[in-house]
Write a protein that holds these residues in place. Structure first.
Motif, PDB file in Angstrom:
ATOM      1  N   SER A   1      43.445  56.175  40.536  1.00 12.86           N
ATOM      2  CA  SER A   1      43.614  57.424  41.288  1.00 12.86           C
ATOM      3  C   SER A   1      45.025  57.988  41.131  1.00 12.86           C
ATOM      4  N   ASP A   2      46.021  57.128  40.958  1.00 13.70           N
ATOM      5  CA  ASP A   2      47.395  57.607  40.812  1.00 13.70           C
ATOM      6  C   ASP A   2      47.642  58.292  39.466  1.00 13.70           C
ATOM      7  N   ASP A   3      46.839  57.955  38.479  1.00 12.91           N
ATOM      8  CA  ASP A   3      47.045  58.523  37.139  1.00 12.91           C
ATOM      9  C   ASP A   3      46.796  60.020  37.082  1.00 12.91           C
TER      10      ASP A   3
END
Length: 447
Positions: free
Chosen positions: A413-415
């Motif tokens: 999700s952080d990407d």
């Protein structure tokens, strides 16, 4: 004239991720926020295409969509450069950003509905892209889908393309995932069966209670009119609302048809006994119709949904026998595996099974049948298809090299805050445009 069915499989896009965006899809919701592996996903899909090609079947390739969809983020008020828009969207609404990154177009069974020329009054193959208006991330697809279909099937002598249905909820259309065709052979006139979840205008018809009915009766009727189907060529039947509430969000999660075979669960349709009688009476073929009805006491709805038994592909081989192309989850589920072995030994055309590892797609709620769009074509029509989207050993090798060059091994999700993901994705599709001779179908190519 001889005809074949070509399966155009969706190439999994570079931003394949598990965002849990599909309410009503049990697998999608249960794997939300897991790490995905886009490279593994696209290679798994290509391996299935290669296996189908090696069986002597015509196989096609359907390109992914450009993601993230920056134009939608701009319409929703995010400004600046592409990198700034991504940064602002990630901070303001990361779920919205993930929706704009969704690679859901990989499931080309939802790309649209196709009627072969044998069924239509004007003798052309008709295409209508699905509006997919039930889910925001999927509602972004129809314009690009139509552009891709026109780039693949671009000869007006043989192919007729229609604009997707109005986006209002009354005409919810999810494409070929709710459309079956029964016939003696792909060249013969067939019975096109449109399966709907509910009616938008007739409140007297039953509806699911927990999960939405994504395909409306009114949408199915509109597609049949657009495709100029003969009255005897069409049948509209309702899916069982109870199984929709158990996670059967499309008909291809509970039934699949091919040639003169309909494989369905005994709870697939509303008023099933009467519905199957209707199908038998409407069937146009001369060959015997085989309806393989899977009993609940052998395969439960829970097992059907978790294994995606009915989201397998049924394919006719050169000797007129059929093969079931199933996900490995069917092999791992003992009840489902036992039933498949019983079915292929019984007196019906389905005589063998092949299991494929499609774990990356399966965890997001799409099996073998979700990944393909079926298009029946006679020899002249097949010759008119864009040759660059027809599968070959050489094309396979090109696409494997392309995927290994451009795809990441992992996405979290952080990407999605990383603007390089956009750059990588767009570069991949720019190169793919040349490989598949698609012209300028992507918005970023036209700016």
């Amino acid at each position: 004239m001889h005809a074949v069915e070509v399966n155009f499989d969706g190439l999994v896009g570079p931003t394949h991720n598990y965002a849990g965006l599909s309410y009503g899809n049990v697998a999608s919701l249960s794997h939300a926020s897991s790490h995905s592996n886009p490279k593994e996903a696209v290679l798994q899909g290509l391996e299935k295409m290669k296996a189908m090609h090696e069986l002597g079947l015509e196989q096609g390739i359907f390109a992914p969509h450009a993601r993230p969809d920056i134009s939608v983020l701009k319409r929703l008020g995010f400004t600046g450069t592409d990198s700034q828009i991504i940064e602002k969207a990630f901070k303001a609404d990361p779920i919205l950003l993930r929706a704009c990154y969704s690679a859901s177009a990989m499931w080309t069974a939802n790309a649209g509905t196709i009627s072969p020329s044998a069924d239509t009054l004007d003798g052309k193959v008709h295409f209508t892209a699905a509006n997919l208006n039930n889910k925001f991330h999927r509602s972004l697809e129809p314009v690009t889908t139509t552009a891709l279909l026109k780039a693949m099937f671009n000869d007006e002598r043989y192919f007729s393309h229609h604009t997707h249905l109005p986006a209002q909820g009354f005409f919810g259309d999810e494409g070929a995932a709710n459309h079956n065709r029964l016939c003696d052979s792909h060249a013969d006139t067939g019975l096109e069966i449109f399966v709907y979840g509910a009616s938008s205008f007739n409140s007297a018809l039953p509806k699911p209670v927990k999960f939405p009915a994504r395909q409306s009766l009114e949408a199915s009727q509109a597609v049949a009119r657009l495709h100029q189907l003969k009255p005897e060529n069409q049948l509209f039947i309702q899916q069982n609302p109870d199984v929709i509430d158990q996670g059967v969000f499309h008909n291809d999660v509970i039934a699949v048809a091919n040639g003169n075979v309909l494989l369905c669960h005994e709870q697939a349709f509303l008023h099933q006994a009467d519905t199957l009688k209707q199908i038998k009476q409407a069937y146009l073929g001369n060959k015997p119709l085989h309806i393989i009805e899977v009993p609940t006491n052998k395969v439960s709805i829970t097992d059907a949904v978790s294994s995606y038994l009915f989201n397998s592909q049924l394919i006719t081989l050169s000797d007129d026998s059929m093969i079931l192309v199933a996900p490995k989850e069917c092999q791992r589920n003992q009840a489902v595996h036992d039933y498949i072995q019983e079915m292929i030994l019984a007196d019906n055309p389905v005589q063998q099974v092949r299991f494929f590892d499609l774990r990356q797609s399966m965890q997001n709620g799409g099996g073998p049948a979700c990944l393909r769009l079926r298009v029946a074509l006679n020899s002249d029509e097949l010759a008119a298809v864009n040759p660059a989207v027809r599968f070959s050993e050489a094309k396979y090798n090109q696409l494997v090299s392309w995927a290994n060059k451009h795809y990441r091994d992992s996405l979290s999700s952080d990407d999605f805050a990383d603007p390089m993901l956009l750059t990588e994705s767009y570069q991949a599709l720019d190169e793919l445009t040349s490989l598949l001779n698609l012209g300028s179908v992507y918005p970023f190519q036209q700016e």
